[in-house]
Design a protein around this motif. Structure first.
Motif, PDB file in Angstrom:
ATOM      1  N   GLU A   1      85.444  10.449-113.680  1.00  8.62           N
ATOM      2  CA  GLU A   1      86.538  10.184-114.620  1.00  8.62           C
ATOM      3  C   GLU A   1      86.154   9.117-115.639  1.00  8.62           C
ATOM      4  O   GLU A   1      85.389   8.195-115.346  1.00  8.62           O
ATOM      5  N   PHE A   2      86.695   9.275-116.842  1.00  7.31           N
ATOM      6  CA  PHE A   2      86.517   8.302-117.918  1.00  7.31           C
ATOM      7  C   PHE A   2      87.864   8.107-118.581  1.00  7.31           C
ATOM      8  O   PHE A   2      88.581   9.063-118.863  1.00  7.31           O
ATOM      9  N   GLU A   3      88.250   6.860-118.817  1.00  5.59           N
ATOM     10  CA  GLU A   3      89.528   6.586-119.463  1.00  5.59           C
ATOM     11  C   GLU A   3      89.381   6.810-120.964  1.00  5.59           C
ATOM     12  O   GLU A   3      88.630   6.101-121.629  1.00  5.59           O
ATOM     13  N   TYR A   4      90.080   7.796-121.497  1.00  5.85           N
ATOM     14  CA  TYR A   4      89.975   8.104-122.922  1.00  5.85           C
ATOM     15  C   TYR A   4      91.092   7.413-123.705  1.00  5.85           C
ATOM     16  O   TYR A   4      92.129   7.045-123.156  1.00  5.85           O
ATOM     17  N   ARG A   5      90.837   7.243-125.002  1.00  2.30           N
ATOM     18  CA  ARG A   5      91.832   6.636-125.881  1.00  2.30           C
ATOM     19  C   ARG A   5      91.633   7.182-127.292  1.00  2.30           C
ATOM     20  O   ARG A   5      90.691   7.934-127.558  1.00  2.30           O
ATOM     21  N   GLU A   6      92.524   6.773-128.173  1.00  2.00           N
ATOM     22  CA  GLU A   6      92.478   7.223-129.567  1.00  2.00           C
ATOM     23  C   GLU A   6      91.100   6.958-130.180  1.00  2.00           C
ATOM     24  O   GLU A   6      90.536   5.874-130.033  1.00  2.00           O
ATOM     25  N   GLY A   7      90.563   7.966-130.853  1.00  2.00           N
ATOM     26  CA  GLY A   7      89.282   7.820-131.539  1.00  2.00           C
ATOM     27  C   GLY A   7      88.082   8.286-130.747  1.00  2.00           C
ATOM     28  O   GLY A   7      86.979   8.394-131.296  1.00  2.00           O
ATOM     29  N   ASN A   8      88.264   8.589-129.451  1.00  2.00           N
ATOM     30  CA  ASN A   8      87.126   9.052-128.646  1.00  2.00           C
ATOM     31  C   ASN A   8      86.681  10.448-129.060  1.00  2.00           C
ATOM     32  O   ASN A   8      87.485  11.273-129.485  1.00  2.00           O
ATOM     33  N   ILE A   9      85.381  10.694-128.909  1.00  2.00           N
ATOM     34  CA  ILE A   9      84.773  11.995-129.207  1.00  2.00           C
ATOM     35  C   ILE A   9      83.852  12.356-128.051  1.00  2.00           C
ATOM     36  O   ILE A   9      83.048  11.539-127.607  1.00  2.00           O
ATOM     37  N   PHE A  10      83.984  13.581-127.559  1.00  2.00           N
ATOM     38  CA  PHE A  10      83.178  14.044-126.439  1.00  2.00           C
ATOM     39  C   PHE A  10      82.452  15.333-126.803  1.00  2.00           C
ATOM     40  O   PHE A  10      82.965  16.131-127.591  1.00  2.00           O
TER      41      PHE A  10
END
Length: 284
Positions: free
Chosen positions: A48-57
């Motif tokens: 798991e990774f905590e995502y937030r605004e602006g992230n790109i995967f």
């Protein structure tokens, strides 16, 4: 386990979600995900990774993934199969691009996380994704060419970011070692360039010390590292291209397809075709 299939060779969707209604699943396409707003957790292959605004995967095909949404989230999903660039009238040579970045995808550990190297690159990618979306809606005679070129630019930036992370990690051990690994991986099919003497000469290391230097920093011998690196690229090409085993063996310097098949089965405990059918990590 669900494997989602793309209906078209290229799609882009904007979705606003308060919960992830799908079970964890795989897909048969590459996917670039941009989080315009919201927060939560992204899961890939049970990490798991905590995502937030602006992230790109970047999600390669056949990785198991899902999202656990904490705050209402707006996602851009850019999806394309390996046939997308094959249909682009030569504007982008997908095969050449894939050969160039195959080792990056092979060595990218595919755990969750944002992979962008700089905020300048992040802004460029975000603006590009939004431009692609507008062109996708416009859909006139120029849109397909514009989209193809823009997607290619994004992919090259993502590849550079992944490579930078990989090289920087190796350089933290020794300030030359990341470049040594980069050179080996980008020349993985050229046996002459990967001999200890040739590598020692290239990087200014004593030939009598090079093998010891490499094992000290890599934790394995040069011979074992090269074979592991080749097999990781075999994984990537088997899963993400239509190349025959004979073609893959030739590209990576194996004696023939039989040599590759025997080496693969000895290492993985399964045949290449069994590996391809299994499709990497099981999705639970």
């Amino acid at each position: 386990m669900i494997t989602e299939t793309a209906r078209k060779v290229f799609e882009i969707h904007v979705e606003e979600l308060t919960e992830w209604g799908k079970r964890p699943h795989k897909h048969n396409f590459f996917e670039i995900v941009y989080v315009e707003k919201g927060s939560g957790f992204q899961c890939i292959n049970h990490h798991e990774f905590e995502y937030r605004e602006g992230n790109i995967f970047l999600l390669p095909p056949l990785d198991c993934h899902s999202f656990r949404i904490k705050e209402p989230s707006r996602f851009y999903f850019v999806r394309f199969t390996d046939h997308y660039f094959l249909n682009s009238e030569g504007l982008t040579d997908y095969n050449a691009w894939f050969d160039r970045v195959a080792y990056i995808l092979a060595n990218y550990n595919k755990v969750p996380g944002d992979i962008i190297a700089s905020e300048r690159e992040r802004k460029f990618i975000i603006d590009s994704i939004k431009s692609i979306y507008q062109e996708y809606l416009t859909a006139d005679g120029y849109s397909e060419s514009i989209i193809t070129g823009t997607v290619a630019s994004i992919l090259n930036l993502l590849a550079r970011s992944i490579e930078k992370r990989y090289v920087d990690q190796a350089n933290s051990v020794d300030n030359r070692f990341g470049e040594v690994l980069r050179f080996i991986n980008t020349n993985i099919g050229d046996s002459n360039k990967l001999k200890a003497q040739a590598l020692a000469d290239r990087f200014g290391i004593s030939p009598s010390y090079f093998s010891e230097y490499f094992k000290k920093n890599a934790g394995v011998s040069l011979k074992d590292y090269i074979m592991e690196a080749k097999l990781r690229v075999v994984e990537t090409k088997v899963l993400h291209t239509d190349l025959s085993l004979k073609e893959v063996a030739y590209q990576l310097g194996f004696t023939d397809s039989s040599h590759l098949a025997k080496t693969f089965k000895k290492t993985y405990g399964m045949t290449v075709s069994e590996f391809k059918q299994a499709g990497k990590v099981p999705c639970r």
